[in-house]
Design a protein around this motif. Structure first.
Motif, mmCIF file in Angstrom:
data_model
loop_
_atom_site.group_PDB
_atom_site.id
_atom_site.type_symbol
_atom_site.label_atom_id
_atom_site.label_comp_id
_atom_site.label_asym_id
_atom_site.label_seq_id
_atom_site.Cartn_x
_atom_site.Cartn_y
_atom_site.Cartn_z
ATOM 1 N N MET A 8 52.032 -106.545 -49.184
ATOM 2 C CA MET A 8 50.956 -105.793 -48.393
ATOM 3 C C MET A 8 51.911 -105.394 -47.240
ATOM 4 O O MET A 8 51.460 -104.528 -46.555
ATOM 5 C CB MET A 8 50.063 -105.958 -47.229
ATOM 6 N N SER A 14 55.222 -102.258 -46.459
ATOM 7 C CA SER A 14 55.669 -100.575 -47.671
ATOM 8 C C SER A 14 57.375 -101.643 -47.211
ATOM 9 O O SER A 14 57.755 -102.144 -46.556
ATOM 10 C CB SER A 14 55.044 -100.109 -46.308
ATOM 11 N N HIS A 70 44.780 -100.716 -48.323
ATOM 12 C CA HIS A 70 45.226 -100.513 -47.150
ATOM 13 C C HIS A 70 47.516 -99.496 -47.541
ATOM 14 O O HIS A 70 47.561 -99.224 -47.320
ATOM 15 C CB HIS A 70 46.859 -102.567 -47.158
ATOM 16 N N GLU A 71 47.472 -99.717 -49.179
ATOM 17 C CA GLU A 71 48.758 -99.306 -49.454
ATOM 18 C C GLU A 71 48.223 -97.610 -49.878
ATOM 19 O O GLU A 71 49.033 -96.868 -49.608
ATOM 20 C CB GLU A 71 49.157 -99.461 -50.882
ATOM 21 N N HIS A 115 48.422 -95.603 -46.072
ATOM 22 C CA HIS A 115 49.800 -95.841 -46.090
ATOM 23 C C HIS A 115 49.927 -93.818 -47.115
ATOM 24 O O HIS A 115 50.313 -93.127 -46.561
ATOM 25 C CB HIS A 115 50.958 -96.164 -46.970
ATOM 26 N N GLU A 175 51.336 -100.451 -40.413
ATOM 27 C CA GLU A 175 51.176 -101.511 -40.587
ATOM 28 C C GLU A 175 49.670 -101.839 -40.396
ATOM 29 O O GLU A 175 48.576 -101.911 -41.203
ATOM 30 C CB GLU A 175 51.613 -102.801 -40.714
ATOM 31 N N HIS A 207 54.030 -105.995 -39.850
ATOM 32 C CA HIS A 207 52.829 -106.981 -40.036
ATOM 33 C C HIS A 207 52.459 -107.023 -38.891
ATOM 34 O O HIS A 207 53.362 -107.921 -38.094
ATOM 35 C CB HIS A 207 52.769 -107.248 -41.431
HETATM 36 ZN ZN LIG Z 1 51.968 -101.641 -45.046
#
Ligand SMILES: [Zn+2]
Length: 378
Positions: A1, A3, A219-220, A223, A238, A292
């Protein structure tokens, strides 16, 4: 999770220039196509009246470059007016020429739905083959592709599963192409930590598998959308990506939203002992320095959004000790704030008719009710 910090800040730097360039490119397309400057021609832009005057040099300009102290412009530049001033900015490849509209610009013709591609990378490790086959059989990436089809993207977004050598997932630009990477190791970890049977609140192993997969992928994708739509972010990226994922889940409404949210929070739930019976936790101080949020914070944030979105469907969160009373009264405001941001920054990029169809479709119907967990790592 997580980045990749580097790629995110790199993207941020690119995005700043790209948004200026694309805005200017859009403006440019509303005026007649500009003429080219022929050899020995010039243009003069008056910084006070803003008039543009073409000119022609007397004789060969090449002999005058040094005398005038002229500088090579490089691959390109944009002159733009802001208020009563003119500015110039280097713009190497970001402004489309009339012949070539491709590239990372937000330009009309390139924006369209059905712009997510998916790839199952073939893992090298023998112990990941079973998982690879299972994911393909259950068509989980194809379902994500369908769910994301209403987003009108200016570029192709790839979502791929691959062997990474670590438990992770991230968004980055790979060879400039927007890419969400989901590691088989992370997906295996999720499958290995599912409940064996239907748990509290009727959460099934299937709910926990689908919810967590949905959560980490969106979640990704969050981004990715922030990058593709050049969404300004105040606060942690995040947290914003978590909120994006939570918001999407909640749009499925009532029982389906409940299963997605409870399933998505399954792993975090483990961190959150009932605050009434076990109110104290011990944690590493360095954890607070992470980009995060702590799992406990992410859990409570998601629960608060859910309760704020629908205090009736999620009423038990406040009764069962999942949402303490020092948080629950502000949850409606938190959800409304998020909904406002989503409507303003993301909704204009969604085909609303397709989105309604997506919300009316039963997804992940190929995923079975129970799983044989894939082999543990050696
Ligand atoms: Zn992330």
């Amino acid at each position: 999770m997580s980045s990749q910090g580097k790629s995110i800040s790199f993207i941020g730097a690119i995005v700043g220039v790209a948004s200026i360039a694309s805005n200017l490119a859009v403006a440019q397309s509303q005026t007649p196509p500009p003429a080219a400057i022929a050899d020995n021609d010039s243009i003069y832009i008056d910084g006070k009246t803003f008039s543009i005057t073409p000119g022609r040099a007397k004789g060969d300009t090449s002999t005058q470059i040094q005398a005038l102290g002229a500088r090579d412009l490089g691959p390109g530049a944009i002159v733009f007016r802001s208020g009563e001033k003119l500015y110039i900015v280097a713009a190497p490849v970001l402004v489309p020429s009339p012949q070539n509209q491709a590239g990372p610009n937000i330009s009309g013709e390139n924006i369209r739905p059905n712009r997510v591609t998916v790839e199952y990378g073939v893992p090298k490790s023998p112990e990941l083959q079973e998982l690879y086959g299972m994911l393909r059989e259950h068509r989980v990436l194809e379902d994500m592709q369908g769910i994301l089809s209403p987003f009108r993207l200016p570029e192709e977004l790839t979502i791929k599963t691959t062997e990474c050598g670590m438990v992770n997932s991230w968004y980055s630009r790979e060879n400039s192409k927007p890419t969400v990477t989901l590691c088989y190791e992370l997906l295996r970890h999720i499958l290995q930590s599912l409940p064996k049977n239907t748990g509290p609140g009727g959460i099934t192993p299937r709910d926990a598998a689908v919810g967590q997969f949905f959560w980490l992928t969106t979640h990704e994708v969050g981004h990715a959308m922030f990058d593709l739509f050049k969404v300004p972010i105040f606060g942690h990226a995040e947290d914003a990506a978590d909120n994006f994922a939570g918001y999407i889940m909640l749009q499925f409404g009532k029982e389906r939203a409940r299963r997605l949210i409870a399933g998505g929070a399954w792993a975090w739930r483990m961190y959150v002992a009932d605050y009434r019976t076990k109110p104290i936790v011990q944690t590493q101080l360095a954890g607070f320095a992470s980009n995060h949020g702590q799992p406990e914070e992410r859990f409570y944030n998601l629960m608060c959004l859910a309760y704020g979105a629908d205090p009736v469907t999620f009423a038990d969160l406040t009764q069962d000790g999942y949402l303490p009373p020092n948080r629950s009264p502000t949850c409606r405001f938190e959800y409304d704030t998020l909904a406002y941001a989503f409507h303003r920054e993301i909704s204009p990029h969604i085909d609303q008719q397709m989105a309604r169809q997506v919300l009316d479709t039963a997804w992940f119907s190929n995923v079975p009710a129970t799983f044989t967990a894939p082999s543990p790592p050696r």
